[in-house]
Motif scaffolding. Structure first.
Motif, PDB file in Angstrom:
ATOM      1  N   UNK A  74       0.830  -1.206   0.000  1.00  0.00           N
ATOM      2  CA  UNK A  74       0.000   0.000   0.000  1.00  0.00           C
ATOM      3  C   UNK A  74       0.866   1.258   0.000  1.00  0.00           C
ATOM      4  N   UNK A  75       0.294   2.313  -0.548  1.00  0.00           N
ATOM      5  CA  UNK A  75       0.941   3.630  -0.536  1.00  0.00           C
ATOM      6  C   UNK A  75      -0.098   4.629  -0.051  1.00  0.00           C
ATOM      7  N   UNK A  76       0.233   5.372   0.993  1.00  0.00           N
ATOM      8  CA  UNK A  76      -0.684   6.392   1.514  1.00  0.00           C
ATOM      9  C   UNK A  76      -0.263   7.765   1.011  1.00  0.00           C
ATOM     10  N   UNK A  86      -1.682  -1.647  -4.132  1.00  0.00           N
ATOM     11  CA  UNK A  86      -1.044  -2.047  -5.383  1.00  0.00           C
ATOM     12  C   UNK A  86      -0.930  -3.571  -5.485  1.00  0.00           C
ATOM     13  N   UNK A  87      -0.711  -4.099  -6.692  1.00  0.00           N
ATOM     14  CA  UNK A  87      -0.458  -5.544  -6.820  1.00  0.00           C
ATOM     15  C   UNK A  87       0.767  -5.930  -5.994  1.00  0.00           C
ATOM     16  N   UNK A  92       8.923  -3.105  -4.374  1.00  0.00           N
ATOM     17  CA  UNK A  92      10.317  -2.819  -4.713  1.00  0.00           C
ATOM     18  C   UNK A  92      10.560  -2.387  -6.153  1.00  0.00           C
ATOM     19  N   UNK A  93       9.519  -2.380  -6.993  1.00  0.00           N
ATOM     20  CA  UNK A  93       9.705  -2.067  -8.416  1.00  0.00           C
ATOM     21  C   UNK A  93       9.257  -0.652  -8.787  1.00  0.00           C
ATOM     22  N   UNK A 193      -5.394  -2.004  -9.329  1.00  0.00           N
ATOM     23  CA  UNK A 193      -5.121  -1.149  -8.162  1.00  0.00           C
ATOM     24  C   UNK A 193      -6.445  -0.731  -7.531  1.00  0.00           C
ATOM     25  N   UNK A 194      -6.493  -0.834  -6.194  1.00  0.00           N
ATOM     26  CA  UNK A 194      -7.681  -0.394  -5.452  1.00  0.00           C
ATOM     27  C   UNK A 194      -7.343   0.917  -4.755  1.00  0.00           C
TER      28      UNK A 194
END
Length: 203
Positions: A74-76, A86-87, A92-93, A193-194
């Motif tokens: 996840x990214x906030x 994210x998948x 790391x990509x 992506x959610x």
């Protein structure tokens, strides 16, 4: 001693021998009983071992495997109260870069290969989240002519609208087949992506 006396003594002896013989234990019978008891004990042990093995096999076959869920990638984006899920294979990509009111999500490897001279919109961009400074419905967004690139409407607040815009040009080195493969794989997964609005009432 005459015959009668002798016969009488012999008869007394016979009675005595018979009496003593009756008192002598029957070792053969005792040995047979002991052997039967041993056989019964061995059979009981075999039955118990078989039952225990069967019960153990049933217990293992009915055992429930509990899978520990892997923590989601996840990214906030705290300034706009948005979390992207994210998948998992993106870990790391990718990297996220803030550019004014917008956020750029790109492939790190392709960006690094583009070199230091590349600006924020060059090399490896997967998508960017654009903030429009007015509240719009999806229909109003199209009416205002903002749909000039491929996009995905995300949400609107009382004074802003957030849209995911896909990259509109080639974002990898055309001479590098590996970059193209990696980029295309990630680009195909953007649809998975959610987005979670953490506080829908906040501006």
């Amino acid at each position: 001693m005459n015959k009668e006396q002798f016969a009488k003594h012999i008869g007394d002896i016979d009675d005595l021998l018979v009496e003593q013989a009756e008192q002598i234990p029957n070792y053969k019978r005792q040995h047979r009983k002991k052997r039967i008891r041993q056989l019964i004990g061995a059979a009981a042990a075999v039955v118990l071992m078989t039952c225990s093995f069967s019960a153990g096999a049933l217990a293992f076959s009915g055992e429930t495997v509990v899978e520990v869920p892997v923590e989601k990638e996840t990214v906030s984006l705290e300034e706009i109260n948005l979390t992207m899920i994210l998948p998992d294979n993106w870990r790391g990509k990718y990297s996220v870069e803030k550019d004014g009111q917008n956020y750029i999500v790109y492939n790190k490897q392709i960006r690094e290969a583009a070199g230091k001279g590349a600006d924020a919109f060059d090399g490896g961009i997967l998508f960017y989240i654009v903030c429009y400074q007015e509240a719009m419905t999806p229909e109003q967004f199209v009416e205002n002519g903002y749909d000039f690139v491929e996009y995905r409407y995300l949400f609107s607040t009382s004074n802003s609208t957030y849209v995911l815009c896909y990259a509109s040009d080639v974002q990898w080195n055309p001479n590098d087949a590996r970059q193209e493969e990696v980029y295309n794989q990630m680009e195909s997964e953007i649809k998975n992506i959610k987005f979670v609005v953490d506080n829908a009432l906040a501006d």
